[in-house]
Write a protein that holds these residues in place. Sequence first.
Motif, PDB file in Angstrom:
ATOM      1  N   GLN A 294       0.825  -1.201   0.000  1.00  0.00           N
ATOM      2  CA  GLN A 294       0.000   0.000   0.000  1.00  0.00           C
ATOM      3  C   GLN A 294       0.863   1.257   0.000  1.00  0.00           C
ATOM      4  O   GLN A 294       0.478   2.285  -0.553  1.00  0.00           O
ATOM      5  CB  GLN A 294      -0.926  -0.013   1.220  1.00  0.00           C
ATOM      6  N   ARG A 437      -9.909  -2.908  -3.129  1.00  0.00           N
ATOM      7  CA  ARG A 437      -8.934  -1.858  -2.879  1.00  0.00           C
ATOM      8  C   ARG A 437      -9.048  -1.472  -1.410  1.00  0.00           C
ATOM      9  O   ARG A 437     -10.093  -1.700  -0.778  1.00  0.00           O
ATOM     10  CB  ARG A 437      -9.149  -0.654  -3.792  1.00  0.00           C
ATOM     11  N   GLU A 439      -7.494   1.259   1.948  1.00  0.00           N
ATOM     12  CA  GLU A 439      -6.838   2.490   2.342  1.00  0.00           C
ATOM     13  C   GLU A 439      -6.538   2.417   3.833  1.00  0.00           C
ATOM     14  O   GLU A 439      -7.440   2.190   4.649  1.00  0.00           O
ATOM     15  CB  GLU A 439      -7.770   3.672   2.058  1.00  0.00           C
TER      16      GLU A 439
END
Length: 469
Positions: A294, A437, A439
Amino acid sequence: MGVILLLCSLFCALVSMPLLMKLWRRSKERITLPPGSMGWPYVGETLQLYSQNPDVFFITRQKRYGEIFKTHILGCPCVMLASPEAIRFVLVTQAPLFKPTYPPSKEQLIGASALFFHQNGYHTQMRKLVQASLSLSIIKNLVPDIEAIAIAALESWSTGKVVNTFHELKKFTFDVAILSIFGNLDAYNKEKLKKNYNTLDRGYNSFPINIPGTLYSKSVLARKRLGQILNEIIRERREKILVEKDLLSILLNFEDEKGRCLTDMQIADNIIGVLFAAQDTTASLLTWILKYIQLDSNLLEAIKEEQKAIYDANDGGNRPLTWAQTRNMPFTNRVIMESLRLASIVSFTFREAVDDVEYKGKFLIPKGWKVLPLFRNVHHCPDFYTDPHEFNPSRFEAGPKPNTFLPFGNGVHACPGNEVAKLEMLIFIHHVVNKFRWEVVGSTNGVQYDPFPVPQQGLPAKFWKEFRA
């Protein structure tokens, strides 16, 4: 003539005795305990080791004392080894002189019959049984089941809410471990095992004071309940007389050359041992991998490129992964290897000297002392890895130097489950980069030790399912 020779021999012995005694005393003077500090009485240096970055503890002492030094942790006098040569001495070349062992508090929580507390015949036999359940011919058939577990886990996170990535990954690796141990275990028993194992796990590295209310005391009680649950599962499986290839069936069906079977206690101890070895370490490493990729968009894109080719070959994920495909992910595999090196989840292992042992004719390792080979020091040493604190998968395009890559240990006690661990990581990575995905929420800096190193607060993150056109 014989009497004269005898008298001459006695005279020579008497004359040379003082010299021999003097040489012996000098030899003993030269062979001393390794340098180091034993810390506070009883507590030793336990708090210093488990409350900070292990790099600080290990490297500062290595710089001060050298490749071998003494300390005192978890109530035990210890010798720590910080070089490939010294580690190989203990784990390979002189392995019979160092039995695998853990502090008594840890043996009590796992079970004294677990294979990694033993050596020689019993260890050899139990290791063969565990390896039989984790052989390539067996685990290749687990691909669709592990894939289903990975997809279900990721979809349960993909609500946009913040999750503790490490804690969620522990659930994933626990479910995979249950699969390899029991096959398709019913939900009721799985939940009971998970609840009590989590309680045991929380107190495993706590200070071993068995007073009601302490983490350790709660772990001891959870271990008793786990034994009861496993005994019931074992009884039910025996009644069914199933011929399966999961670990439980292999242990149940074993008979030695004299027709003796394993006891329920031996089976339960080894099941808990495998659970212990399979859950936290793999979950910790996967957490680090998610953090590493990441933080580096180029690294993430390189993994995506490799994994998307497989995804597209499977009709956009409409067909399941195959065993052959998991064996053809070279770049992703290098990312895993570099993560194993840099994160060094297992910083060290435990051995115990079965007799007084001399190391290099200079240091004495006393009988009964714990001996800890420090894998982390080797993995982070610039003599073996250029810029060792940088994440660089390309360093594994060529094989590492002998005895310098030790994430699964070395010798006859190396981890027998390394292939299934790598398989579940490859499957998880394939799906997380192709279908989701994420974060990271908050700072990406900081490490916590519990005792395995994991990103601060377990890497809080949000996950979303990615919709493709």
